[in-house]
Design a protein around this motif. Structure first.
Motif, PDB file in Angstrom:
ATOM      1  N   MET A  23       0.853  -1.174   0.000  1.00  0.00           N
ATOM      2  CA  MET A  23       0.000   0.000   0.000  1.00  0.00           C
ATOM      3  C   MET A  23       0.894   1.230   0.000  1.00  0.00           C
ATOM      4  N   PHE A  24       0.460   2.273  -0.725  1.00  0.00           N
ATOM      5  CA  PHE A  24       1.248   3.484  -0.840  1.00  0.00           C
ATOM      6  C   PHE A  24       0.398   4.700  -0.509  1.00  0.00           C
ATOM      7  N   GLY A  25       1.027   5.705   0.066  1.00  0.00           N
ATOM      8  CA  GLY A  25       0.354   6.940   0.439  1.00  0.00           C
ATOM      9  C   GLY A  25       0.235   7.892  -0.736  1.00  0.00           C
ATOM     10  N   ASP A  26      -0.240   9.106  -0.464  1.00  0.00           N
ATOM     11  CA  ASP A  26      -0.479  10.129  -1.480  1.00  0.00           C
ATOM     12  C   ASP A  26       0.774  10.457  -2.295  1.00  0.00           C
ATOM     13  N   ARG A  27       1.921  10.429  -1.633  1.00  0.00           N
ATOM     14  CA  ARG A  27       3.158  10.820  -2.309  1.00  0.00           C
ATOM     15  C   ARG A  27       3.955   9.621  -2.793  1.00  0.00           C
ATOM     16  N   GLY A  28       3.341   8.446  -2.833  1.00  0.00           N
ATOM     17  CA  GLY A  28       4.019   7.267  -3.335  1.00  0.00           C
ATOM     18  C   GLY A  28       4.860   6.539  -2.304  1.00  0.00           C
ATOM     19  N   GLU A  29       4.880   7.034  -1.051  1.00  0.00           N
ATOM     20  CA  GLU A  29       5.680   6.364  -0.029  1.00  0.00           C
ATOM     21  C   GLU A  29       4.956   5.115   0.466  1.00  0.00           C
ATOM     22  N   ALA A  30       5.727   4.103   0.819  1.00  0.00           N
ATOM     23  CA  ALA A  30       5.136   2.876   1.339  1.00  0.00           C
ATOM     24  C   ALA A  30       4.540   3.150   2.719  1.00  0.00           C
ATOM     25  N   ILE A  31       3.366   2.608   2.976  1.00  0.00           N
ATOM     26  CA  ILE A  31       2.726   2.724   4.272  1.00  0.00           C
ATOM     27  C   ILE A  31       2.814   1.362   4.952  1.00  0.00           C
ATOM     28  N   MET A  32       3.301   1.374   6.171  1.00  0.00           N
ATOM     29  CA  MET A  32       3.442   0.140   6.923  1.00  0.00           C
ATOM     30  C   MET A  32       2.306   0.018   7.919  1.00  0.00           C
ATOM     31  N   THR A  33       1.819  -1.192   8.117  1.00  0.00           N
ATOM     32  CA  THR A  33       0.862  -1.407   9.193  1.00  0.00           C
ATOM     33  C   THR A  33       1.559  -2.012  10.407  1.00  0.00           C
ATOM     34  N   VAL A  34       2.831  -2.438  10.247  1.00  0.00           N
ATOM     35  CA  VAL A  34       3.608  -3.009  11.344  1.00  0.00           C
ATOM     36  C   VAL A  34       4.872  -2.180  11.539  1.00  0.00           C
ATOM     37  N   PHE A  35       5.109  -1.785  12.788  1.00  0.00           N
ATOM     38  CA  PHE A  35       6.325  -1.058  13.131  1.00  0.00           C
ATOM     39  C   PHE A  35       7.163  -1.952  14.026  1.00  0.00           C
ATOM     40  N   SER A  36       8.407  -2.172  13.625  1.00  0.00           N
ATOM     41  CA  SER A  36       9.286  -3.083  14.350  1.00  0.00           C
ATOM     42  C   SER A  36      10.496  -2.343  14.892  1.00  0.00           C
ATOM     43  N   SER A  37      10.882  -2.708  16.106  1.00  0.00           N
ATOM     44  CA  SER A  37      12.076  -2.191  16.761  1.00  0.00           C
ATOM     45  C   SER A  37      12.711  -3.346  17.497  1.00  0.00           C
ATOM     46  N   SER A  38      13.993  -3.200  17.805  1.00  0.00           N
ATOM     47  CA  SER A  38      14.643  -4.217  18.629  1.00  0.00           C
ATOM     48  C   SER A  38      15.806  -3.596  19.379  1.00  0.00           C
ATOM     49  N   ILE A  39      16.225  -4.301  20.403  1.00  0.00           N
ATOM     50  CA  ILE A  39      17.361  -3.880  21.211  1.00  0.00           C
ATOM     51  C   ILE A  39      17.996  -5.141  21.783  1.00  0.00           C
ATOM     52  N   GLU A  40      19.312  -5.104  21.966  1.00  0.00           N
ATOM     53  CA  GLU A  40      19.986  -6.199  22.649  1.00  0.00           C
ATOM     54  C   GLU A  40      20.297  -5.743  24.064  1.00  0.00           C
ATOM     55  N   ILE A  41      19.891  -6.553  25.016  1.00  0.00           N
ATOM     56  CA  ILE A  41      20.073  -6.231  26.423  1.00  0.00           C
ATOM     57  C   ILE A  41      21.041  -7.244  27.027  1.00  0.00           C
ATOM     58  N   PRO A  42      22.078  -6.778  27.716  1.00  0.00           N
ATOM     59  CA  PRO A  42      23.070  -7.688  28.285  1.00  0.00           C
ATOM     60  C   PRO A  42      22.566  -8.375  29.562  1.00  0.00           C
ATOM     61  N   ASP A  47      -3.835   0.489   7.110  1.00  0.00           N
ATOM     62  CA  ASP A  47      -2.783   1.410   6.692  1.00  0.00           C
ATOM     63  C   ASP A  47      -3.066   2.853   7.098  1.00  0.00           C
ATOM     64  N   GLU A  48      -4.319   3.247   7.050  1.00  0.00           N
ATOM     65  CA  GLU A  48      -4.673   4.628   7.369  1.00  0.00           C
ATOM     66  C   GLU A  48      -4.350   4.932   8.829  1.00  0.00           C
ATOM     67  N   LEU A  49      -4.722   4.029   9.729  1.00  0.00           N
ATOM     68  CA  LEU A  49      -4.428   4.219  11.140  1.00  0.00           C
ATOM     69  C   LEU A  49      -2.921   4.177  11.376  1.00  0.00           C
ATOM     70  N   ALA A  50      -2.240   3.232  10.758  1.00  0.00           N
ATOM     71  CA  ALA A  50      -0.781   3.133  10.909  1.00  0.00           C
ATOM     72  C   ALA A  50      -0.102   4.409  10.443  1.00  0.00           C
TER      73      ALA A  50
END
Length: 150
Positions: A1-20, A121-124
């Motif tokens: 799915m793409f927005g008004d300006r052609g950018e990809a719209i994600m419905t999933v946002f992912s992050s990660s971190i390594e914790i010692p 996508d709209e909510l994301a």
């Protein structure tokens, strides 16, 4: 799915971190309501929990208190709790989303992966500017909480 300006719209946002620390120590910071209240949310937020049933199907009701004094009521259900590997949270109040937190062993200790998915996508798209930095801040706060107890 793409927005008004052609950018990809994600419905999933992912992050990660390594914790010692071990997955068990990281999971302990997630499963103890007192500890979770200290780190949950973006930088500057605090929490007051009224219900915390940390089990599959358990309810989680709390208010996030913003640094500006605003209060944000939250209602969630723990869809899955698999100690010390995975927690799935269905956020039932607006905005509706599913958060999957996975803990896997890493060279440093534990990799915490955070995947927040929205129903469309709209909510994301509307949430992206808030969610992306907030998720990273949340993981940094988790790392600080884990280190505090080590």
């Amino acid at each position: 799915m793409f927005g008004d300006r052609g950018e990809a719209i994600m419905t999933v946002f992912s992050s990660s971190i390594e914790i010692p620390a071990s997955a068990e120590k990281v999971f302990a910071a997630m499963s103890d309501p007192e500890r979770l209240a200290r780190w949950w949310g973006p930088a500057g937020f605090s929490n007051t929990f009224s219900v915390f049933e940390f089990k599959a199907g358990g309810h989680w009701s709390f208010v996030m208190h913003g640094p500006d004094g605003a209060n944000y009521p939250n209602e969630s259900v723990f869809a899955e709790v698999d100690s010390p590997r995975r927690v799935v949270v269905d956020h039932a109040s607006e905005p509706v989303f599913r958060l999957v937190i996975s803990l896997t062993p890493s060279k440093l200790g534990t990799k915490v992966s955070w995947a927040q998915s929205f129903e469309n996508d709209e909510l994301a798209s509307r949430m992206k500017a808030i969610v992306v930095p907030a998720n990273d801040q949340n993981l940094q706060r988790l790392q600080t909480e884990v280190a505090r107890i080590l």
